[in-house]
Design a protein around this motif. Structure first.
Motif, PDB file in Angstrom:
ATOM      1  N   PRO A  25       1.137  -1.468   0.253  1.00 43.47           N
ATOM      2  CA  PRO A  25      -0.098   0.014  -0.290  1.00 43.47           C
ATOM      3  C   PRO A  25       0.855   0.931  -0.075  1.00 43.47           C
ATOM      4  O   PRO A  25       2.131   0.613   0.504  1.00 43.47           O
ATOM      5  N   LYS A  26       0.033   2.274  -1.087  1.00 45.70           N
ATOM      6  CA  LYS A  26       0.961   3.733  -0.512  1.00 45.70           C
ATOM      7  C   LYS A  26       1.031   4.333   0.178  1.00 45.70           C
ATOM      8  O   LYS A  26       0.065   4.160   1.437  1.00 45.70           O
ATOM      9  N   ARG A  27       1.597   5.290   1.696  1.00 46.50           N
ATOM     10  CA  ARG A  27       2.163   5.937   2.321  1.00 46.50           C
ATOM     11  C   ARG A  27       1.604   7.418   1.823  1.00 46.50           C
ATOM     12  O   ARG A  27       1.344   7.447   0.869  1.00 46.50           O
ATOM     13  N   ALA A  28       0.605   7.115   3.327  1.00 51.92           N
ATOM     14  CA  ALA A  28       0.286   9.283   3.116  1.00 51.92           C
ATOM     15  C   ALA A  28       1.041  10.110   1.959  1.00 51.92           C
ATOM     16  O   ALA A  28       0.913  11.290   1.996  1.00 51.92           O
ATOM     17  N   GLY A  29       2.027   9.866   1.862  1.00 54.26           N
ATOM     18  CA  GLY A  29       3.647  10.444   1.439  1.00 54.26           C
ATOM     19  C   GLY A  29       4.545  11.331   2.836  1.00 54.26           C
ATOM     20  O   GLY A  29       4.265  10.440   3.868  1.00 54.26           O
ATOM     21  N   GLY A  30       6.075  11.839   1.675  1.00 49.78           N
ATOM     22  CA  GLY A  30       6.824  12.123   2.879  1.00 49.78           C
ATOM     23  C   GLY A  30       6.556  13.078   3.604  1.00 49.78           C
ATOM     24  O   GLY A  30       5.922  13.837   3.743  1.00 49.78           O
TER      25      GLY A  30
ATOM     26  N   PHE B 160      -9.164  20.771   8.613  1.00 47.44           N
ATOM     27  CA  PHE B 160     -10.228  20.548   8.481  1.00 47.44           C
ATOM     28  C   PHE B 160     -10.097  19.367   7.767  1.00 47.44           C
ATOM     29  O   PHE B 160      -9.243  18.054   7.183  1.00 47.44           O
ATOM     30  N   PHE B 161     -10.881  19.472   6.263  1.00 47.37           N
ATOM     31  CA  PHE B 161     -10.932  17.956   5.689  1.00 47.37           C
ATOM     32  C   PHE B 161     -10.196  18.414   4.741  1.00 47.37           C
ATOM     33  O   PHE B 161      -9.764  16.939   4.331  1.00 47.37           O
TER      34      PHE B 161
ATOM     35  N   THR C  15      -3.521  16.344   2.783  1.00 52.94           N
ATOM     36  CA  THR C  15      -2.492  16.643   3.107  1.00 52.94           C
ATOM     37  C   THR C  15      -1.689  15.057   4.012  1.00 52.94           C
ATOM     38  O   THR C  15      -0.970  14.492   3.797  1.00 52.94           O
ATOM     39  N   PHE C  16      -2.964  14.758   4.925  1.00 53.16           N
ATOM     40  CA  PHE C  16      -2.189  13.518   5.870  1.00 53.16           C
ATOM     41  C   PHE C  16      -3.040  12.114   5.182  1.00 53.16           C
ATOM     42  O   PHE C  16      -2.393  11.211   5.930  1.00 53.16           O
TER      43      PHE C  16
ATOM     44  N   TRP D  51       3.674  23.828  15.742  1.00 54.89           N
ATOM     45  CA  TRP D  51       2.763  22.244  16.664  1.00 54.89           C
ATOM     46  C   TRP D  51       2.090  22.242  16.193  1.00 54.89           C
ATOM     47  O   TRP D  51       0.701  20.816  16.456  1.00 54.89           O
ATOM     48  N   GLY D  52       1.069  22.929  14.989  1.00 60.58           N
ATOM     49  CA  GLY D  52      -0.637  22.461  14.859  1.00 60.58           C
ATOM     50  C   GLY D  52      -0.351  21.171  13.235  1.00 60.58           C
ATOM     51  O   GLY D  52      -0.839  20.348  13.430  1.00 60.58           O
ATOM     52  N   PHE D  53       0.981  21.549  12.835  1.00 58.24           N
ATOM     53  CA  PHE D  53       1.538  20.243  11.617  1.00 58.24           C
ATOM     54  C   PHE D  53       1.895  19.445  12.740  1.00 58.24           C
ATOM     55  O   PHE D  53       1.101  18.174  11.913  1.00 58.24           O
ATOM     56  N   CYS D  54       2.787  19.069  13.665  1.00 60.48           N
ATOM     57  CA  CYS D  54       2.902  18.594  14.869  1.00 60.48           C
ATOM     58  C   CYS D  54       1.969  17.194  14.870  1.00 60.48           C
ATOM     59  O   CYS D  54       1.751  16.193  15.367  1.00 60.48           O
ATOM     60  N   LEU D  55       1.096  18.262  15.807  1.00 57.37           N
ATOM     61  CA  LEU D  55       0.308  18.019  16.062  1.00 57.37           C
ATOM     62  C   LEU D  55      -0.806  17.142  15.263  1.00 57.37           C
ATOM     63  O   LEU D  55      -1.208  16.025  15.827  1.00 57.37           O
ATOM     64  N   CYS D  56      -1.025  17.242  14.723  1.00 52.27           N
ATOM     65  CA  CYS D  56      -2.247  17.267  12.903  1.00 52.27           C
ATOM     66  C   CYS D  56      -1.200  15.589  12.347  1.00 52.27           C
ATOM     67  O   CYS D  56      -2.449  14.942  12.468  1.00 52.27           O
ATOM     68  N   LYS D  57      -0.222  15.910  12.326  1.00 54.68           N
ATOM     69  CA  LYS D  57       0.863  14.704  11.415  1.00 54.68           C
ATOM     70  C   LYS D  57       0.883  13.646  12.737  1.00 54.68           C
ATOM     71  O   LYS D  57       0.133  12.339  12.328  1.00 54.68           O
ATOM     72  N   TRP D  58       0.958  13.854  13.439  1.00 55.96           N
ATOM     73  CA  TRP D  58       1.900  12.711  14.967  1.00 55.96           C
ATOM     74  C   TRP D  58      -0.401  12.343  15.904  1.00 55.96           C
ATOM     75  O   TRP D  58       0.220  11.506  16.734  1.00 55.96           O
TER      76      TRP D  58
END
Length: 153
Positions: A27-32, A81-82, A88-89, A142-149
């Protein structure tokens, strides 16, 4: 001679071609990380235009500033959000959990941002715009980090 659709491989490179073809069914990853970071910040820029556009449209319809701003913030937040969840993720996590965490992030950003702008202005004599700029940078990180992880995990 190679069949149609097959690539010829120079001598000694056959093992590399076989190894890369072996992963074709995975399966493809969500992206780098970098693709996600660029997309995340691109969505944030687009969100700015959505918010301003909705605000201007609501004002054109004659709505009060507070109502217009509330609708604009809600629409731009939903857009963010959407887009981040689906583009993105590429999240498949629990939808309502993600919504709750995303709303908490928005509330935190509002409360922290308001405090930080006033605190830096009072403590260091910074212009409020400088405090706002620093706040936006921190929230972006921190928004990017929280959304990603966390939020879209």
């Amino acid at each position: 001679m190679a069949a149609e659709g097959e690539a010829t491989v120079p001598n000694g490179a056959g093992a590399k071609a076989s190894a890369s073809q072996a992963g074709a069914g995975e399966p493809k990853r969500a992206g780098g990380f970098l693709r996600q970071a660029f997309t995340y910040y691109g969505v944030s820029i687009a969100q700015t235009f959505v918010e301003f556009g909705v605000f201007a449209l609501m004002k054109a319809f004659g709505l009060a500033v507070g109502v217009s701003n509330g609708i604009a913030v809600a629409c731009s937040g939903a857009f963010n959000f959407f887009m981040n969840r689906n583009v993105t993720f590429k999240a498949s996590s629990n939808f309502w959990r993600s919504v709750a965490l995303f709303v908490l992030l928005y509330v935190w950003n509002f409360l922290f941002g308001t405090w930080f702008i006033d605190a830096t202005s009072a403590a260091f004599g910074w212009p409020q715009a400088a405090g706002k700029l620093v706040t936006m940078v921190m929230q972006g990180i921190w928004g990017f980090c929280l959304c990603k992880w966390v939020i879209f995990k």
